[in-house]
Design an enzyme around this catalytic site. Sequence first.
Site, mmCIF file in Angstrom:
data_model
loop_
_atom_site.group_PDB
_atom_site.id
_atom_site.type_symbol
_atom_site.label_atom_id
_atom_site.label_comp_id
_atom_site.label_asym_id
_atom_site.label_seq_id
_atom_site.Cartn_x
_atom_site.Cartn_y
_atom_site.Cartn_z
ATOM 1 C CG ASP A 124 8.213 0.820 0.314
ATOM 2 O OD1 ASP A 124 7.095 1.299 0.069
ATOM 3 O OD2 ASP A 124 9.268 1.278 -0.166
ATOM 4 N NE ARG A 175 2.624 1.631 -2.060
ATOM 5 C CZ ARG A 175 3.848 1.950 -1.621
ATOM 6 N NH1 ARG A 175 4.745 1.021 -1.392
ATOM 7 N NH2 ARG A 175 4.166 3.212 -1.382
#
Length: 308
Positions: A124, A175
């Site tokens: 992340d 992402r």
Amino acid sequence: MILDRALVRLLPAVPRPVVRSISSRYIAGPELSDASATVRALNAQGKLATVDVLGEEITNEEETHVIARAYEDVLAEIGRRHLDSNISVKPTALGLELDFALCRRNLERLVHRARVRGNFVRIDMEDATTTDATLTLYRELRNAGFDELGIVLQASLKRTISDVDAVSDLRPNVRLCKGIYLESPDIQFRDFHDVQKSFVSTLEALFDVGCYVGIATHDDWLIDQTKRIIGERSLSPDAYEFQMLLGVRAALGNALVEDGHRLRIYVPFGSHWYEYSLRRLQENPSIAGYIASDTLGRFLHLRRNGSA
Ligand code: FDA
């Protein structure tokens, strides 16, 4: 709308039980078994998952090992139950702000475990003070031969388009999201349309260099633009995936799956639910309605039980 904005500012003052009740749809539950059941249900609907272990703020090395072990348990559970899911980890939870080398060791061990199980780890992206170190971490592990690893780029950061250039030699699995953290206007686009424009040009740039992209958004316009871009490039459904958060716009997700797109759902679980819940509630456009109906529901419940 004005009430919504006022409530977003006041959210930290809303009692925890109320926050817990209205945010429960964003979180699988406190235990690994809750995450496992949620992923199984998503898989049955044709959706993939990525599991996030919710942790509290890290203050020492042992706490990073606790988080790393929790992720190892997640990988084992995914393997045991044959779930279609990978994991998403926050570098600070693995010690990025304590000691870069410690974080790298923790992450390397996790990616190694993921590789052995034929799985994948997504790093992340957190606030802008961590971007350089996170990208360095990624490069070092890729250079060490760990390919089962992906990153996140945030379209709201002005640097992101040049980050695509900087990492393009690695052809990363990325992402792409808008970015949740509020940064200084020197480094972040603040205008809604500037963020959308940056999202589209970053997506184009990532496809230009042959990256596999996870398009992480619930924004109708961005989803339509993505469909346009993949159509123009005749990309096959295994060249990208859409990604959404658990509990957000499920009907839109179902429509993507019905149209033949891959969709991965971000599934957080754990007992440290509060901060994650606040972030999701702050993004919820009808927060006032949720709080009002939850509060009214509790009031009526108390009345029925004769306690009010
Ligand atoms: P936007 O916030 O404009 O929302 C579009 C529409 O979606 C809204 O109008 C509303 O209808 C609906 N919606 C959005 N959030 C909602 C909510 N909570 N409740 C109800 N409706 C809602 N960020 C980051 O900085 N680092 C990261 O690593 C990640 N990782 C990540 C993974 C995945 C799978 C997703 C989907 C998102 C992230 N994010 C993230 C968060 C991301 O940066 C962003 O903050 C949110 O996705 C919201 O942005 P949207 O693109 O959905 O647009």
